[in-house]
Design a protein around this motif. Structure first.
Motif, PDB file in Angstrom:
ATOM      1  N   LEU A 184     -11.034 -44.133  46.681  1.00 57.44           N
ATOM      2  CA  LEU A 184     -11.027 -43.105  47.715  1.00 57.44           C
ATOM      3  C   LEU A 184     -11.708 -41.852  47.201  1.00 57.44           C
ATOM      4  N   PRO A 185     -12.284 -41.065  48.087  1.00 61.62           N
ATOM      5  CA  PRO A 185     -12.954 -39.837  47.650  1.00 61.62           C
ATOM      6  C   PRO A 185     -11.969 -38.732  47.331  1.00 61.62           C
ATOM      7  N   ALA A 186     -12.326 -37.892  46.365  1.00 58.65           N
ATOM      8  CA  ALA A 186     -11.468 -36.773  45.977  1.00 58.65           C
ATOM      9  C   ALA A 186     -11.468 -35.672  47.029  1.00 58.65           C
ATOM     10  N   GLY A 187     -12.494 -35.646  47.878  1.00 60.87           N
ATOM     11  CA  GLY A 187     -12.581 -34.623  48.915  1.00 60.87           C
ATOM     12  C   GLY A 187     -13.252 -35.175  50.152  1.00 60.87           C
ATOM     13  N   MET A 188     -13.579 -34.292  51.059  1.00 58.62           N
ATOM     14  CA  MET A 188     -14.268 -34.706  52.276  1.00 58.62           C
ATOM     15  C   MET A 188     -15.684 -35.172  51.926  1.00 58.62           C
ATOM     16  N   VAL A 189     -16.163 -36.175  52.666  1.00 56.79           N
ATOM     17  CA  VAL A 189     -17.488 -36.746  52.430  1.00 56.79           C
ATOM     18  C   VAL A 189     -18.377 -36.471  53.638  1.00 56.79           C
ATOM     19  N   ASP A 190     -19.590 -36.069  53.369  1.00 58.22           N
ATOM     20  CA  ASP A 190     -20.562 -35.780  54.428  1.00 58.22           C
ATOM     21  C   ASP A 190     -21.085 -37.101  54.985  1.00 58.22           C
ATOM     22  N   THR A 191     -20.598 -37.491  56.144  1.00 59.98           N
ATOM     23  CA  THR A 191     -20.999 -38.738  56.791  1.00 59.98           C
ATOM     24  C   THR A 191     -21.312 -38.466  58.259  1.00 59.98           C
ATOM     25  N   PRO A 192     -22.056 -39.362  58.912  1.00 62.46           N
ATOM     26  CA  PRO A 192     -22.319 -39.174  60.346  1.00 62.46           C
ATOM     27  C   PRO A 192     -21.036 -39.094  61.172  1.00 62.46           C
TER      28      PRO A 192
END
Length: 262
Positions: A184-192
């Motif tokens: 899982l990502p540690a933070g928010m991810v820039d995705t569509p």
């Protein structure tokens, strides 16, 4: 399939046209794997020509069954389930409807179940252990207001993978026949998908990029997850990963009021 006279390993990424799944798909293609992507939209942009694609709507049972049947016609060595439905926006439970809930279950949980059911036997039949990577979320640990359906479906998905991982360990003699890893990502991810929920002009400079998952994906391609079976890993923006038990992921929950969406 052979490349330069040698067998080429195959991988499947469900939800791999954009976001974290695309980061994994690109990394596996970089590592020389023949990658098939199942998603509603076709992969685009740099590297898309290296990925095979089958149009797949995870809310359409017949289409999902057909795509997975095609995907397992040849041996598989690595599978990633990254498909996700967040919902239209954060909303209090009283403001959510059954249609939204069913879509979250179909995509976040039932699609995972179907993928595991079809690919587990293929991954276990390989000469070397196969690896299954499930993309998880901090919401598994940090249930919060406005995310009831997302939190419930992702927590159930994590429990499903944990249970299957324990079954694989119990059945194995010296090593796991199939290694299951969650990340899982540690933070928010820039995705569509995230961008559709943000206002115009939003600043994404603090957000992670899907490519942050490339180092872990390459490690799994090289080692088939040796030493990582059953792990829950947090991936940071530099591509470094660590066990979630050592440092719990930061909560992205916050107070919301009726009608709030993001």
């Amino acid at each position: 399939m052979t490349v330069n006279g040698r067998n080429r390993r195959r991988a499947l990424v469900v939800g791999g046209s954009t976001g974290i799944g695309r980061g994994v798909a690109d990394a596996w293609a970089d590592a020389g794997l023949d990658v098939m992507v199942l998603s509603r939209s076709a992969p685009t942009g740099a590297g898309a020509d290296r990925l095979r694609w089958l149009a797949t709507d995870l809310t359409d049972p017949a289409q999902v069954t057909g795509s997975l049947t095609a995907a397992v016609e040849e041996p598989l060595h690595a599978v990633c389930y990254s498909a996700v439905h967040y919902g239209g926006g954060r909303a209090l439970f009283k403001d959510c409807d059954e249609t939204e809930w069913r879509r979250q279950i179909d995509v976040n949980l039932h699609g995972l179940w179907l993928t595991l059911a079809r690919t587990q036997p293929i991954l276990r039949s390989a000469e070397t252990p196969g690896v299954f990577l499930g993309i998880s979320s901090e919401v598994v640990y940090n249930a919060g207001p406005g995310r009831s359906g997302y939190a419930a479906s992702k927590a159930a998905a994590a429990a499903l993978l944990d249970s299957v991982a324990q079954e694989e360990t119990a059945e194995a003699s010296d090593t796991e026949a199939l290694r299951i890893v969650q990340a899982l990502p540690a933070g928010m991810v820039d995705t569509p998908g995230i961008r559709r929920r943000r206002p115009q002009g939003f600043d994404y400079s603090t957000y992670m990029e899907p490519a942050s998952f490339a180092p872990l994906a390459r490690e799994l391609a090289a080692t088939a997850g040796a030493g990582l079976h059953g792990a829950h890993l947090v991936v940071d923006d530099t591509g470094v990963w660590y066990p979630a038990r050592e440092k719990m992921p930061r909560s992205q929950s916050r107070r919301i009021s009726s009608g709030t969406a993001s």
